[in-house]
Structures are given as structure tokens and as C-alpha cells.
Design an enzyme around this catalytic site. Structure first.
Site, PDB file in Angstrom:
ATOM      1  N   HIS A 211       0.862  -1.181   0.000  1.00  0.00           N
ATOM      2  CA  HIS A 211       0.000   0.000   0.000  1.00  0.00           C
ATOM      3  C   HIS A 211       0.902   1.236   0.000  1.00  0.00           C
ATOM      4  CE1 HIS A 211      -3.693   2.283   1.253  1.00  0.00           C
ATOM      5  NE2 HIS A 211      -2.778   3.089   1.769  1.00  0.00           N
ATOM      6  N   CYS A 244      -4.320   9.893   5.165  1.00  0.00           N
ATOM      7  CA  CYS A 244      -4.673   9.489   6.526  1.00  0.00           C
ATOM      8  C   CYS A 244      -4.983  10.722   7.372  1.00  0.00           C
ATOM      9  CB  CYS A 244      -3.527   8.704   7.157  1.00  0.00           C
ATOM     10  SG  CYS A 244      -3.875   8.206   8.869  1.00  0.00           S
ATOM     11  N   ASN A 253      -3.141   8.496  -2.281  1.00  0.00           N
ATOM     12  CA  ASN A 253      -2.748   7.142  -2.660  1.00  0.00           C
ATOM     13  C   ASN A 253      -2.210   7.175  -4.084  1.00  0.00           C
ATOM     14  OD1 ASN A 253      -4.050   5.137  -0.511  1.00  0.00           O
ATOM     15  ND2 ASN A 253      -5.510   6.795  -0.847  1.00  0.00           N
TER      16      ASN A 253
END
Length: 304
Positions: A211, A244, A253
């Protein structure tokens, strides 16, 4: 000329835009808008998708309708719906909501663990291990993500030895997959390769997922390094939205469309439709009334 890379097998892309993508957005998306995003991703070929996070709505207001989103999901045998859980209460909600897979999270640092989950790093491992076993007993698949594995916004450097040790301990709880996350986007491709190799040496039979965040513009390069190192599952977010809420400046992302373009041009199969992903990224941009970070949705695919 399209490049071919027979060294990289097919790649599974886990779409995270409905959860990690939206959770940091100040503009609240309606349940119907979230379901539109989820259904559009599925229509583009996505088979695993993070649909919600079962956290306290005061902490992450965007996820306040997690149960309503799950209630609106189309029932499909070929799609796995993932719900993020940070504690036993969240897992109980996820089980009741009927998700297919519980995504547990541990922190590779104490600073991030306390800010994100109210747990020390060791406490997060103990709690996640218990949740994995409980999820499995309830008939759910369970994965676990090691967050801030490449660096912490509060504690700074995180040693690879610490991450490897955590992965070995978590593997004993028998999750079906362990993910390693660059939560704040500080990793580089060489570091990614070294950490993957170190983890695979200790737990060679455990499937790994990576990730990456593109905070410092290294996310796609890191995804390439992970694929070259043999990781066959990568997270990404349509449009490159996300971040986040508990990590300062942890924006973005890696964009699904950018990752998909790179892999497609290398001859790597993902099962996703780039044009449909681009269309959804444009819908996100129109809905949020601002450009999304992704590049390929703006430029388009390879000229025909």
C-alpha cells in the site's frame, strides 16, 4: 512500442478509494455517491474493494454511514468487499454489516499507533491477532496491514527489522494476507525491494500486499519495485485521492489509472478497464469540484 516484461505476473489491484480515498476529504460524500463510486469500480473490473471503515464517526466523519453503504452493496459472488477495523468494536460492526473481509491494522511505531488507534505498537499487534482469529471464526477472511512501515510522522525512522518481526508475529494468527503500508509516502524503490525480500525470507508462504502513498511522488516507482520483487497485490485509489486523517500531510494514494497504465504498457494483466477507471476519476473530480491528483485520467491512455 509497447514494452513487455515477462518477469512480472498478473497483478491484483485492490481499490481503496471508497475508504482510504474518501476518509480524508472534508467534503462529505453521500451514501448514494459512495455506492456510485463502488459500482463504477466494479464495472471497471475491480474484484476486491475497500468499501468502508468501521471507526467512530467523530474521528472520521466521512465513514459515519459505513453500515448504510454496506446495506446498499450489490450481492456478487465475484467481488470481495473489505471493511477496515481498528478494534474489537469495529470488527463486531463489520461482521454485522456483512462484509466479506476484515482489514485489520497495526502500527509499526508507537507514535502513530497512539494517534491513529489509541494503541501502542505492541498493543496493536496483540489486538489485531485476536481480531484475525475472531473474524475467521465468524466466517470472514481477514488481512492485516502494517502501517507506517517505512517511516512515521511522529517517531521518524522505522527499522525494517521491526517490521519483519511484526510480520512474523502476525503470521502466527493466520491472516490470509499481510499488507505493508507506506502510510505517509516516504519510501523509495530500493527500500521497498529490501523490505519485501526480508519479509519473504522469514514468511515465504504468506501472500503480501503493498500500500503506497504518492505524497513525495515515489508511489508509482515503489509499486513497480514491489511488482518486480514478486508482490502480486497492490492497493490504489481512483484519481489518486486519499490520505490518513491522523498523519500530517499524508496526501494521496497512488492513482489506480496511473498504476494501470504502467502495468498495461508492460503487458501485465490486471483485469481492469483503463477507460472506465478514467471516467470514474473524472466523475470524482467533478463531484469534488477540483482536479484529482491522478495524471492518466487527465492525459488519457496511449494515443490511438
Amino acid at each position: 512500442m509497447q514494452g513487455q516484461n515477462p518477469q512480472i505476473p498478473d497483478i491484483e489491484i485492490v481499490e481503496v478509494s471508497p475508504r482510504d480515498g474518501l476518509q480524508n476529504e472534508s467534503q462529505l460524500f453521500s451514501t448514494d455517491q459512495k455506492l456510485h463510486l463502488i459500482n463504477a469500480a466494479i464495472d471497471a473490473g475491480v474484484k476486491r474493494i475497500e468499501v468502508a471503515s468501521f471507526v467512530h464517526p467523530k474521528r472520521v466523519p466521512q465513514m459515519a454511514d459505513a453500515e448504510a453503504v454496506c446495506a446498499g452493496l450489490s450481492q456478487r459472488e465475484d467481488v470481495t468487499y473489505i471493511g477496515l477495523v481498528l478494534n474489537q468494536r469495529g470488527l463486531d460492526r463489520a461482521i454485522a454489516a456483512g462484509v466479506d473481509e476484515a482489514g485489520c491494522v497495526v502500527s509499526a511505531s508507537d507514535g502513530f499507533g497512539q494517534n491513529n488507534q489509541g494503541q501502542s505498537s505492541q498493543e496493536s499487534v496483540d489486538i489485531a491477532s485476536a481480531m484475525i482469529e475472531k473474524a475467521r471464526a465468524a466466517g470472514l477472511a481477514a488481512n492485516v496491514t502494517i502501517s507506517v512501515a517505512f517511516g512515521c510522522p511522529f517517531d521518524g525512522e522505522v527499522s525494517s527489522q521491526r517490521v519483519v518481526k511484526m510480520a512474523k508475529t502476525l503470521a502466527q494468527a493466520k491472516p490470509h494476507e499481510i499488507a505493508i503500508a507506506d502510510t505517509i509516502g516516504v519510501a523509495n524503490p530500493w527500500q521497498v525491494t529490501d523490505l519485501i525480500n526480508a519479509v519473504k525470507k522469514e514468511i515465504p508462504n504468506m501472500p503480501l500486499r503493498m500500500h503506497f502513498h504518492n505524497t513525495r511522488n515515489t508511489g508509482i516507482a515503489n509499486a513497480y519495485a514491489a511488482a518486480k520483487a514478486g508482490v502480486q497485490t497492490l492497493d490504489s485509489s481512483i484519481g489518486g485521492i486519499g490520505g490518513c486523517p491522523f498523519a500530517p500531510a499524508a496526501t494521496g494514494n497512488i492513482p489506480t489509472e496511473d498504476l494501470l497504465y504502467m502495468l498495461e504498457r508492460a503487458g501485465v494483466q490486471t483485469g481492469l478497464d483503463l477507460e472506465k477507471i478514467n471516467q470514474t476519476a473524472k466523475w470524482l473530480s467533478e463531484t469534488m469540484q477540483r482536479p484529482v491528483p491522478g495524471m492518466v485520467s487527465k492525459a488519457g491512455g496511449f494515443p490511438k
